[in-house]
Write a protein that holds these residues in place. Structure first.
Motif, PDB file in Angstrom:
ATOM      1  N   ALA A  69       0.830  -1.213   0.000  1.00  0.00           N
ATOM      2  CA  ALA A  69       0.000   0.000   0.000  1.00  0.00           C
ATOM      3  C   ALA A  69       0.861   1.259   0.000  1.00  0.00           C
ATOM      4  O   ALA A  69       0.583   2.207  -0.736  1.00  0.00           O
ATOM      5  N   LEU A  70       1.911   1.261   0.824  1.00  0.00           N
ATOM      6  CA  LEU A  70       2.711   2.481   0.939  1.00  0.00           C
ATOM      7  C   LEU A  70       3.601   2.676  -0.285  1.00  0.00           C
ATOM      8  O   LEU A  70       3.876   3.803  -0.691  1.00  0.00           O
ATOM      9  N   THR A  71       4.025   1.570  -0.916  1.00  0.00           N
ATOM     10  CA  THR A  71       4.793   1.704  -2.160  1.00  0.00           C
ATOM     11  C   THR A  71       3.872   2.250  -3.256  1.00  0.00           C
ATOM     12  O   THR A  71       4.260   3.128  -4.027  1.00  0.00           O
ATOM     13  N   ALA A  72       2.628   1.722  -3.302  1.00  0.00           N
ATOM     14  CA  ALA A  72       1.668   2.201  -4.302  1.00  0.00           C
ATOM     15  C   ALA A  72       1.405   3.687  -4.105  1.00  0.00           C
ATOM     16  O   ALA A  72       1.277   4.441  -5.068  1.00  0.00           O
ATOM     17  N   ARG A  73       1.330   4.114  -2.847  1.00  0.00           N
ATOM     18  CA  ARG A  73       1.063   5.522  -2.555  1.00  0.00           C
ATOM     19  C   ARG A  73       2.147   6.417  -3.150  1.00  0.00           C
ATOM     20  O   ARG A  73       1.879   7.514  -3.612  1.00  0.00           O
ATOM     21  N   ARG A  74       3.386   5.911  -3.153  1.00  0.00           N
ATOM     22  CA  ARG A  74       4.489   6.687  -3.740  1.00  0.00           C
ATOM     23  C   ARG A  74       4.226   6.980  -5.213  1.00  0.00           C
ATOM     24  O   ARG A  74       4.715   7.953  -5.765  1.00  0.00           O
ATOM     25  N   TYR A  75       3.469   6.083  -5.882  1.00  0.00           N
ATOM     26  CA  TYR A  75       3.163   6.292  -7.299  1.00  0.00           C
ATOM     27  C   TYR A  75       1.780   6.897  -7.482  1.00  0.00           C
ATOM     28  O   TYR A  75       1.186   6.823  -8.556  1.00  0.00           O
TER      29      TYR A  75
ATOM     30  N   TYR B 277      -6.915 -12.701   4.715  1.00  0.00           N
ATOM     31  CA  TYR B 277      -7.490 -14.006   4.374  1.00  0.00           C
ATOM     32  C   TYR B 277      -6.537 -15.086   4.874  1.00  0.00           C
ATOM     33  O   TYR B 277      -5.395 -14.793   5.203  1.00  0.00           O
ATOM     34  N   PRO B 278      -6.993 -16.368   4.882  1.00  0.00           N
ATOM     35  CA  PRO B 278      -6.129 -17.417   5.426  1.00  0.00           C
ATOM     36  C   PRO B 278      -4.808 -17.563   4.678  1.00  0.00           C
ATOM     37  O   PRO B 278      -3.806 -17.913   5.278  1.00  0.00           O
ATOM     38  N   ILE B 279      -4.782 -17.321   3.360  1.00  0.00           N
ATOM     39  CA  ILE B 279      -3.489 -17.526   2.710  1.00  0.00           C
ATOM     40  C   ILE B 279      -2.756 -16.197   2.514  1.00  0.00           C
ATOM     41  O   ILE B 279      -1.827 -16.092   1.748  1.00  0.00           O
ATOM     42  N   GLY B 280      -3.166 -15.182   3.266  1.00  0.00           N
ATOM     43  CA  GLY B 280      -2.441 -13.920   3.210  1.00  0.00           C
ATOM     44  C   GLY B 280      -3.399 -12.756   3.222  1.00  0.00           C
ATOM     45  O   GLY B 280      -4.602 -12.936   3.388  1.00  0.00           O
ATOM     46  N   GLY B 281      -2.869 -11.574   3.039  1.00  0.00           N
ATOM     47  CA  GLY B 281      -3.710 -10.390   3.041  1.00  0.00           C
ATOM     48  C   GLY B 281      -3.934  -9.906   1.624  1.00  0.00           C
ATOM     49  O   GLY B 281      -3.252 -10.311   0.698  1.00  0.00           O
ATOM     50  N   VAL B 282      -4.941  -9.055   1.459  1.00  0.00           N
ATOM     51  CA  VAL B 282      -5.169  -8.423   0.165  1.00  0.00           C
ATOM     52  C   VAL B 282      -5.304  -6.918   0.375  1.00  0.00           C
ATOM     53  O   VAL B 282      -6.166  -6.475   1.130  1.00  0.00           O
ATOM     54  N   ALA B 283      -4.417  -6.156  -0.244  1.00  0.00           N
ATOM     55  CA  ALA B 283      -4.540  -4.702  -0.218  1.00  0.00           C
ATOM     56  C   ALA B 283      -5.269  -4.319  -1.495  1.00  0.00           C
ATOM     57  O   ALA B 283      -4.796  -4.600  -2.597  1.00  0.00           O
ATOM     58  N   ARG B 284      -6.482  -3.726  -1.356  1.00  0.00           N
ATOM     59  CA  ARG B 284      -7.245  -3.359  -2.550  1.00  0.00           C
ATOM     60  C   ARG B 284      -6.798  -2.006  -3.055  1.00  0.00           C
ATOM     61  O   ARG B 284      -7.221  -0.983  -2.535  1.00  0.00           O
ATOM     62  N   LEU B 285      -5.946  -2.010  -4.051  1.00  0.00           N
ATOM     63  CA  LEU B 285      -5.478  -0.748  -4.625  1.00  0.00           C
ATOM     64  C   LEU B 285      -6.563  -0.207  -5.545  1.00  0.00           C
ATOM     65  O   LEU B 285      -7.309  -0.975  -6.142  1.00  0.00           O
ATOM     66  N   GLU B 286      -6.633   1.117  -5.644  1.00  0.00           N
ATOM     67  CA  GLU B 286      -7.657   1.714  -6.505  1.00  0.00           C
ATOM     68  C   GLU B 286      -7.441   1.377  -7.963  1.00  0.00           C
ATOM     69  O   GLU B 286      -8.374   1.290  -8.737  1.00  0.00           O
ATOM     70  N   ARG B 287      -6.200   1.215  -8.349  1.00  0.00           N
ATOM     71  CA  ARG B 287      -5.914   0.812  -9.721  1.00  0.00           C
ATOM     72  C   ARG B 287      -4.536   0.168  -9.753  1.00  0.00           C
ATOM     73  O   ARG B 287      -3.799   0.222  -8.767  1.00  0.00           O
ATOM     74  N   ILE B 288      -4.223  -0.451 -10.884  1.00  0.00           N
ATOM     75  CA  ILE B 288      -2.901  -1.031 -11.057  1.00  0.00           C
ATOM     76  C   ILE B 288      -1.994   0.070 -11.595  1.00  0.00           C
ATOM     77  O   ILE B 288      -2.385   0.763 -12.522  1.00  0.00           O
ATOM     78  N   PRO B 289      -0.809   0.248 -11.015  1.00  0.00           N
ATOM     79  CA  PRO B 289       0.078   1.274 -11.572  1.00  0.00           C
ATOM     80  C   PRO B 289       0.321   0.986 -13.056  1.00  0.00           C
ATOM     81  O   PRO B 289       0.539  -0.161 -13.432  1.00  0.00           O
ATOM     82  N   GLU B 290       0.246   2.031 -13.900  1.00  0.00           N
ATOM     83  CA  GLU B 290       0.312   1.799 -15.345  1.00  0.00           C
ATOM     84  C   GLU B 290       1.690   1.339 -15.819  1.00  0.00           C
ATOM     85  O   GLU B 290       1.806   0.505 -16.693  1.00  0.00           O
TER      86      GLU B 290
ATOM     87  N   LEU C 216       7.526  -3.072  -8.561  1.00  0.00           N
ATOM     88  CA  LEU C 216       8.008  -2.648  -7.240  1.00  0.00           C
ATOM     89  C   LEU C 216       6.918  -2.760  -6.182  1.00  0.00           C
ATOM     90  O   LEU C 216       7.186  -3.169  -5.047  1.00  0.00           O
ATOM     91  N   VAL C 217       5.668  -2.430  -6.564  1.00  0.00           N
ATOM     92  CA  VAL C 217       4.558  -2.540  -5.613  1.00  0.00           C
ATOM     93  C   VAL C 217       4.368  -4.008  -5.206  1.00  0.00           C
ATOM     94  O   VAL C 217       4.184  -4.331  -4.034  1.00  0.00           O
ATOM     95  N   ALA C 218       4.451  -4.921  -6.204  1.00  0.00           N
ATOM     96  CA  ALA C 218       4.255  -6.347  -5.928  1.00  0.00           C
ATOM     97  C   ALA C 218       5.391  -6.901  -5.058  1.00  0.00           C
ATOM     98  O   ALA C 218       5.169  -7.713  -4.168  1.00  0.00           O
ATOM     99  N   LEU C 219       6.610  -6.448  -5.332  1.00  0.00           N
ATOM    100  CA  LEU C 219       7.759  -6.971  -4.588  1.00  0.00           C
ATOM    101  C   LEU C 219       7.840  -6.417  -3.162  1.00  0.00           C
ATOM    102  O   LEU C 219       8.431  -7.038  -2.282  1.00  0.00           O
ATOM    103  N   ALA C 220       7.225  -5.260  -2.932  1.00  0.00           N
ATOM    104  CA  ALA C 220       7.360  -4.590  -1.633  1.00  0.00           C
ATOM    105  C   ALA C 220       6.823  -5.441  -0.480  1.00  0.00           C
ATOM    106  O   ALA C 220       7.389  -5.434   0.611  1.00  0.00           O
ATOM    107  N   GLY C 221       5.740  -6.203  -0.740  1.00  0.00           N
ATOM    108  CA  GLY C 221       5.157  -7.033   0.316  1.00  0.00           C
ATOM    109  C   GLY C 221       6.112  -8.124   0.794  1.00  0.00           C
ATOM    110  O   GLY C 221       6.505  -8.149   1.965  1.00  0.00           O
TER     111      GLY C 221
END
Ligand SMILES: [Zn+2]
Length: 362
Positions: A64-70, A80-93, A100-105
């Protein structure tokens, strides 16, 4: 969101826990009980679950915080049981940003694991990977192992895991977004088949994960295909142009009349040609029960407006509509309301597009 409870807010992002997360909690608690059969072990188990929970939240905050940078906001985080889900408003283009957003977690879990390893080494305990076990052994060593697991599991290259996004982002540097998504989804489904097959003979939990991965891959590729159907088309092609509007001073009873007389359920509120809000059915119902039918629309409308321009591209708009509370977007030209975009209308538009392209093929 049904089946999930709000726990609190961090950095302005609401944190929810999904009912099925409790399955994981139960599993950890049971494996504890099976090994030690004592109250101390049970308490230790509970603390461990809390620590695990904290690590998953930190993982999601990494995204979430990496996405915020963009400039991408996060609606909420659900565990959820197999992890969390951060609902981003959109996928960085830009693919590099999605990467980088995917790797940050997973990176957060690697950092936690590294810090724990350092702590254990300084403490003189010495860490032997071969001796680590999730169900027994010192607290910090188990937490270390779990963080290694979280990082590794999330990097499996299949949607909805982070690894799926990493793969898509890498492919998207060379291919179109849709082609990259389709390819990444196929890889994910192949992995799901392997998981399911292995799970049949070993661990039923793996079959459950396989199903989850299969569904994640399908929905991701369906989304990408819809986006591509809208590609290159302007908002003006698919917007509603015949609709009713409300003035800020009109009573709620007017909205009731309009709702019953037509098929519209969300009304733009217009002041001198300018869109100032949207009255959703939920706002109307709350307003009616709390303030009465005579109270003005302006007191009940939602002012969280996102205004579109007729020349904007539909694929962008489609992405922006995902997960929004107000699903009616006013289209404005020179400050004047000229149309509306709603998910239902976009759906109809897609069906017509599909029918026309069928005809083109036959
Ligand atoms: Zn993640």
């Amino acid at each position: 969101m049904r089946w999930s409870w709000k726990l609190g807010e961090i950095a302005g992002i609401s944190i929810f826990v999904h009912a099925t997360f409790l399955m994981l909690v139960g599993w950890v608690a049971l494996s504890h009980w099976a090994v030690e059969h004592s109250v101390a072990a049970a308490v230790g188990g509970a603390l461990f679950v809390l620590a695990l929970f904290g690590c998953v939240v930190l993982h999601e905050l990494g995204h979430a915080l990496t996405a915020r940078r963009y400039g991408v906001r996060t609606r909420d985080i659900t565990l959820y049981p197999i992890g969390g889900v951060a609902r981003l408003e959109r996928i960085p283009e830009v693919p590099r940003q999605e990467l980088l957003v995917a790797l940050a977690g997973p990176a957060v879990n690697v950092v936690i694991a590294g810090a724990l390893a350092l702590l254990l080494l300084v403490g003189g305990g010495g860490v032997s990977l071969a001796e680590l076990d999730v169900a027994k052994g010192p607290f910090l060593e188990r937490l270390l192992l779990l963080n290694v697991f979280l990082a590794g599991f999330n990097l499996i290259p299949a949607f909805p895991m982070d690894g799926g996004r990493v793969l898509r982002a890498l492919l998207a540097t060379r291919l179109s977004f849709v082609r990259a998504t389709e390819l990444a989804a196929s890889v994910g489904q192949a992995i799901a088949i392997v998981f399911g097959f292995v799970g049949l003979f070993t661990n039923p939990f793996l079959v459950f994960i396989a199903l989850f991965v299969w569904l994640g891959a399908s929905s991701e590729s369906a989304m990408a295909q819809m986006r591509s159907a809208f590609n290159g088309l302007p908002v003006s092609r698919a917007m509603l142009t015949e609709f009713s509007v409300l003035a800020p001073g009109e009573p709620l009873s007017r909205a009731v009349e309009l709702t019953l007389a037509g098929s519209q359920s969300e009304f733009p509120v217009v002041d001198g040609g300018r869109a100032v809000g949207v009255l959703r059915q939920a706002d109307l119902l709350t307003g009616l029960s709390q303030r009465g039918p005579g109270s003005p629309v302006s007191e009940c409308m939602n002012t969280d407006l996102e205004v579109l321009h007729p020349h904007e591209m539909l694929d962008d708009v489609f992405t922006r509509l995902q997960g929004r509370e107000v699903r009616t977007l006013p289209v404005v030209r020179d400050g004047q309301l000229v149309g509306l975009v709603t998910p239902e209308n976009l759906g109809e538009f897609l069906r017509f597009q599909a029918a026309l392209s069928e005809r083109g093929r036959s």
